[in-house]
Design a protein around this motif. Structure first.
Motif, PDB file in Angstrom:
ATOM      1  N   LEU A  66       0.829  -1.209   0.000  1.00  0.00           N
ATOM      2  CA  LEU A  66       0.000   0.000   0.000  1.00  0.00           C
ATOM      3  C   LEU A  66       0.860   1.255   0.000  1.00  0.00           C
ATOM      4  O   LEU A  66       0.655   2.176  -0.799  1.00  0.00           O
ATOM      5  CB  LEU A  66      -0.935  -0.005   1.214  1.00  0.00           C
ATOM      6  CG  LEU A  66      -1.834   1.228   1.365  1.00  0.00           C
ATOM      7  CD1 LEU A  66      -2.760   1.374   0.157  1.00  0.00           C
ATOM      8  CD2 LEU A  66      -2.651   1.131   2.659  1.00  0.00           C
ATOM      9  N   LEU A  67       1.850   1.316   0.890  1.00  0.00           N
ATOM     10  CA  LEU A  67       2.703   2.503   0.969  1.00  0.00           C
ATOM     11  C   LEU A  67       3.580   2.632  -0.276  1.00  0.00           C
ATOM     12  O   LEU A  67       3.867   3.743  -0.734  1.00  0.00           O
ATOM     13  CB  LEU A  67       3.569   2.431   2.233  1.00  0.00           C
ATOM     14  CG  LEU A  67       3.952   3.773   2.883  1.00  0.00           C
ATOM     15  CD1 LEU A  67       2.710   4.611   3.170  1.00  0.00           C
ATOM     16  CD2 LEU A  67       4.727   3.533   4.162  1.00  0.00           C
ATOM     17  N   TRP A  76       7.050   1.473   8.511  1.00  0.00           N
ATOM     18  CA  TRP A  76       6.955   0.480   7.426  1.00  0.00           C
ATOM     19  C   TRP A  76       8.156  -0.458   7.447  1.00  0.00           C
ATOM     20  O   TRP A  76       8.013  -1.673   7.346  1.00  0.00           O
ATOM     21  CB  TRP A  76       6.863   1.230   6.097  1.00  0.00           C
ATOM     22  CG  TRP A  76       6.761   0.383   4.873  1.00  0.00           C
ATOM     23  CD1 TRP A  76       5.622  -0.147   4.332  1.00  0.00           C
ATOM     24  CD2 TRP A  76       7.828  -0.007   3.995  1.00  0.00           C
ATOM     25  NE1 TRP A  76       5.916  -0.838   3.174  1.00  0.00           N
ATOM     26  CE2 TRP A  76       7.260  -0.767   2.946  1.00  0.00           C
ATOM     27  CE3 TRP A  76       9.203   0.218   3.986  1.00  0.00           C
ATOM     28  CZ2 TRP A  76       8.017  -1.304   1.911  1.00  0.00           C
ATOM     29  CZ3 TRP A  76       9.964  -0.314   2.970  1.00  0.00           C
ATOM     30  CH2 TRP A  76       9.386  -1.072   1.947  1.00  0.00           C
ATOM     31  N   TRP A 117       6.252  11.949   7.136  1.00  0.00           N
ATOM     32  CA  TRP A 117       6.482  10.999   6.037  1.00  0.00           C
ATOM     33  C   TRP A 117       7.631  10.055   6.381  1.00  0.00           C
ATOM     34  O   TRP A 117       7.531   8.841   6.196  1.00  0.00           O
ATOM     35  CB  TRP A 117       6.770  11.777   4.760  1.00  0.00           C
ATOM     36  CG  TRP A 117       6.814  10.962   3.516  1.00  0.00           C
ATOM     37  CD1 TRP A 117       5.771  10.313   2.921  1.00  0.00           C
ATOM     38  CD2 TRP A 117       7.966  10.723   2.697  1.00  0.00           C
ATOM     39  NE1 TRP A 117       6.197   9.683   1.773  1.00  0.00           N
ATOM     40  CE2 TRP A 117       7.535   9.921   1.610  1.00  0.00           C
ATOM     41  CE3 TRP A 117       9.298  11.119   2.757  1.00  0.00           C
ATOM     42  CZ2 TRP A 117       8.407   9.505   0.599  1.00  0.00           C
ATOM     43  CZ3 TRP A 117      10.166  10.697   1.755  1.00  0.00           C
ATOM     44  CH2 TRP A 117       9.724   9.902   0.701  1.00  0.00           C
ATOM     45  N   ASP A 131       6.354   7.555   8.902  1.00  0.00           N
ATOM     46  CA  ASP A 131       5.538   6.484   8.311  1.00  0.00           C
ATOM     47  C   ASP A 131       6.422   5.408   7.690  1.00  0.00           C
ATOM     48  O   ASP A 131       6.152   4.203   7.833  1.00  0.00           O
ATOM     49  CB  ASP A 131       4.608   7.066   7.236  1.00  0.00           C
ATOM     50  CG  ASP A 131       3.491   7.901   7.827  1.00  0.00           C
ATOM     51  OD1 ASP A 131       3.209   7.754   9.044  1.00  0.00           O
ATOM     52  OD2 ASP A 131       2.896   8.712   7.088  1.00  0.00           O
ATOM     53  N   TRP A 132       7.481   5.827   7.018  1.00  0.00           N
ATOM     54  CA  TRP A 132       8.356   4.854   6.379  1.00  0.00           C
ATOM     55  C   TRP A 132       9.248   4.133   7.382  1.00  0.00           C
ATOM     56  O   TRP A 132       9.616   2.970   7.169  1.00  0.00           O
ATOM     57  CB  TRP A 132       9.194   5.536   5.291  1.00  0.00           C
ATOM     58  CG  TRP A 132       8.397   5.713   4.038  1.00  0.00           C
ATOM     59  CD1 TRP A 132       7.713   6.821   3.652  1.00  0.00           C
ATOM     60  CD2 TRP A 132       8.176   4.737   3.013  1.00  0.00           C
ATOM     61  NE1 TRP A 132       7.077   6.604   2.450  1.00  0.00           N
ATOM     62  CE2 TRP A 132       7.348   5.341   2.029  1.00  0.00           C
ATOM     63  CE3 TRP A 132       8.593   3.432   2.823  1.00  0.00           C
ATOM     64  CZ2 TRP A 132       6.934   4.662   0.893  1.00  0.00           C
ATOM     65  CZ3 TRP A 132       8.181   2.743   1.678  1.00  0.00           C
ATOM     66  CH2 TRP A 132       7.357   3.358   0.728  1.00  0.00           C
ATOM     67  N   ALA A 148       2.700   1.686  -3.287  1.00  0.00           N
ATOM     68  CA  ALA A 148       1.824   2.193  -4.349  1.00  0.00           C
ATOM     69  C   ALA A 148       1.654   3.708  -4.246  1.00  0.00           C
ATOM     70  O   ALA A 148       1.616   4.424  -5.260  1.00  0.00           O
ATOM     71  CB  ALA A 148       0.468   1.499  -4.281  1.00  0.00           C
ATOM     72  N   ARG A 149       1.570   4.223  -3.026  1.00  0.00           N
ATOM     73  CA  ARG A 149       1.446   5.668  -2.845  1.00  0.00           C
ATOM     74  C   ARG A 149       2.711   6.381  -3.306  1.00  0.00           C
ATOM     75  O   ARG A 149       2.649   7.442  -3.933  1.00  0.00           O
ATOM     76  CB  ARG A 149       1.163   5.973  -1.379  1.00  0.00           C
ATOM     77  CG  ARG A 149      -0.227   5.572  -0.909  1.00  0.00           C
ATOM     78  CD  ARG A 149      -0.376   5.720   0.593  1.00  0.00           C
ATOM     79  NE  ARG A 149      -0.112   7.082   1.047  1.00  0.00           N
ATOM     80  CZ  ARG A 149      -0.090   7.431   2.325  1.00  0.00           C
ATOM     81  NH1 ARG A 149      -0.322   6.524   3.262  1.00  0.00           N
ATOM     82  NH2 ARG A 149       0.156   8.692   2.662  1.00  0.00           N
ATOM     83  N   LEU A 150       3.868   5.809  -3.000  1.00  0.00           N
ATOM     84  CA  LEU A 150       5.130   6.428  -3.411  1.00  0.00           C
ATOM     85  C   LEU A 150       5.304   6.398  -4.921  1.00  0.00           C
ATOM     86  O   LEU A 150       5.872   7.335  -5.511  1.00  0.00           O
ATOM     87  CB  LEU A 150       6.298   5.710  -2.735  1.00  0.00           C
ATOM     88  CG  LEU A 150       7.702   6.203  -3.113  1.00  0.00           C
ATOM     89  CD1 LEU A 150       7.909   7.649  -2.651  1.00  0.00           C
ATOM     90  CD2 LEU A 150       8.776   5.301  -2.513  1.00  0.00           C
ATOM     91  N   SER A 151       4.826   5.331  -5.571  1.00  0.00           N
ATOM     92  CA  SER A 151       5.050   5.168  -7.016  1.00  0.00           C
ATOM     93  C   SER A 151       4.393   6.269  -7.840  1.00  0.00           C
ATOM     94  O   SER A 151       4.736   6.454  -9.007  1.00  0.00           O
ATOM     95  CB  SER A 151       4.535   3.802  -7.471  1.00  0.00           C
ATOM     96  OG  SER A 151       3.117   3.722  -7.347  1.00  0.00           O
ATOM     97  N   VAL A 152       3.466   7.004  -7.239  1.00  0.00           N
ATOM     98  CA  VAL A 152       2.838   8.124  -7.946  1.00  0.00           C
ATOM     99  C   VAL A 152       3.859   9.239  -8.179  1.00  0.00           C
ATOM    100  O   VAL A 152       3.794   9.964  -9.182  1.00  0.00           O
ATOM    101  CB  VAL A 152       1.633   8.645  -7.145  1.00  0.00           C
ATOM    102  CG1 VAL A 152       1.026   9.878  -7.822  1.00  0.00           C
ATOM    103  CG2 VAL A 152       0.587   7.554  -6.983  1.00  0.00           C
ATOM    104  N   HIS A 153       4.831   9.387  -7.278  1.00  0.00           N
ATOM    105  CA  HIS A 153       5.798  10.489  -7.343  1.00  0.00           C
ATOM    106  C   HIS A 153       7.204  10.048  -7.712  1.00  0.00           C
ATOM    107  O   HIS A 153       8.012  10.881  -8.135  1.00  0.00           O
ATOM    108  CB  HIS A 153       5.852  11.198  -5.990  1.00  0.00           C
ATOM    109  CG  HIS A 153       4.514  11.647  -5.477  1.00  0.00           C
ATOM    110  ND1 HIS A 153       3.821  12.699  -6.028  1.00  0.00           N
ATOM    111  CD2 HIS A 153       3.734  11.151  -4.484  1.00  0.00           C
ATOM    112  CE1 HIS A 153       2.668  12.858  -5.390  1.00  0.00           C
ATOM    113  NE2 HIS A 153       2.591  11.937  -4.450  1.00  0.00           N
TER     114      HIS A 153
END
Length: 345
Positions: free
Chosen positions: A149-150, A190, A183, A186-187, A152-157
């Motif tokens: 999930l995390l 993770w 941020w 969060d990582w 996928a969020r990073l892959s946007v940027h």
């Protein structure tokens, strides 16, 4: 004497099976059980060599079977150990003869006395094994979902390690130091979750990436961002910067060791950043407004001091798992060059 030995072997099989189940299902963050470790290595040893012979699409389809195969093979080992153990106990007690028809009648509950009691116990053990495996499978799939999930969020940027400076620039331009700290936090969480779940359940390492960006590349991007901030602007760096770097330095080498990779820490790491000059990186962060407080040579030295703790190990695991550009490489190659070339380019 033979009956005693048979009973001992049967009892040991049952106890060993359930000890493996308890350790696998009810402990996290510890060394994996032999059943989890060796079934994963067996599945990887069978499928990984064939993956190098296939194109990208077929390779992904084949290697996607590795983790499920390891999990269900582990369940097969548990079920076989329990069933054989009870059959040996029944044979040692004299309740059944070691003949195929008698053993089959026992498992079908067609015998009386001790044989029927042991058959009921074997059936109960089998039901509990299915329930325990279901719990383990749900935890594994939940951990996989949290991992992807995390990412996928990073892959946007971002989609490659050299995008780390652009991620930093996004936060600096908007004067969002607090958001960058959150941020990084969060990582760090993770990576702690990866460290806990992927060590105790090694099959998780072999679950394929859900999108274009692999979880190993995502880890390097985020850790590079933290390392760049720490190297160039240590006084401005948010509190969670060092927390994140510490989590990465602990997690990735530990995972590499668990998948059988012995890798010495190099002096310089350019894994994924071979085409990215450090001078350009400094200019990107300066242009975004990052308060760079160190000279380029010093910042380069600090950046490499941090990066060599995680990037080579991520690259080695990526090569082992045949992700992206590392798919054709049988062994990870540490790219080492001189500080003069990259630190002052």
């Amino acid at each position: 004497m033979i009956n005693v030995m048979t009973a001992v072997v049967g009892g040991v099989l049952i106890v060993a099976t359930w000890l493996s189940v308890f350790r696998t299902v009810f402990t996290q963050g510890q060394a994996p059980t032999y059943a989890a470790m060796w079934t994963t290595r067996l599945a990887a040893g069978v499928l990984m060599p064939f993956g190098r012979l296939l194109g990208p699409t077929k390779r992904e389809r084949l290697l996607a079977l590795c983790a499920p195969l390891a999990l269900f093979t582990m369940f097969g080992v548990w079920f076989t150990g329990s069933t054989v153990g009870f059959l040996l106990l029944a044979t040692a007690s004299g309740a059944v003869e070691p003949r195929q028809e008698d053993l089959g009648r026992m498992l079908a509950f067609r015998l009386d006395g001790t044989a029927n009691l042991l058959a009921v116990m074997a059936a109960l053990s089998g039901v509990l094994l299915v329930a325990a495996f279901g719990v383990h499978l749900s935890r594994v799939t939940a951990a996989y979902g949290r991992r992807e999930l995390l990412v996928a969020r990073l892959s946007v940027h971002a989609n490659k390690p050299s995008d780390a400076e652009h991620v930093i620039a996004t936060y600096v331009r908007t004067d969002s130091r607090g958001q960058l700290d959150a941020w990084f936090g969060d990582w760090a969480d993770w990576l702690a979750d990866i460290n806990c779940t992927h060590v105790s359940a090694p099959s998780l390492v072999y679950f394929r990436a859900a999108g274009r960006l692999s979880w190993l590349e995502a880890a390097v991007i985020v850790l590079d961002a933290a390392a760049l901030v720490e190297a160039t602007a240590p006084d401005w760096a948010p509190p969670n910067t060092q927390v994140l770097l510490g989590a990465g330095a602990d997690c990735l080498p530990r995972l590499a060791a668990r998948v059988g990779i012995a890798l010495s820490r190099p002096r310089i790491s350019l894994h994924g950043r071979e085409q990215c000059g450090f001078a350009d990186t400094i200019q990107t962060t300066l242009f975004a407004g990052l308060p760079v407080a160190r000279t380029q040579p010093v910042a380069w030295a600090v950046f490499q001091q941090e990066r060599t703790k995680y990037a080579p190990y991520a690259s080695a695991i990526s090569a082992r798992l045949q992700y992206g550009r590392d798919a054709a490489r049988e062994y990870p190659v540490s790219v080492v060059t001189t500080e003069k070339t990259w630190g002052t380019s």
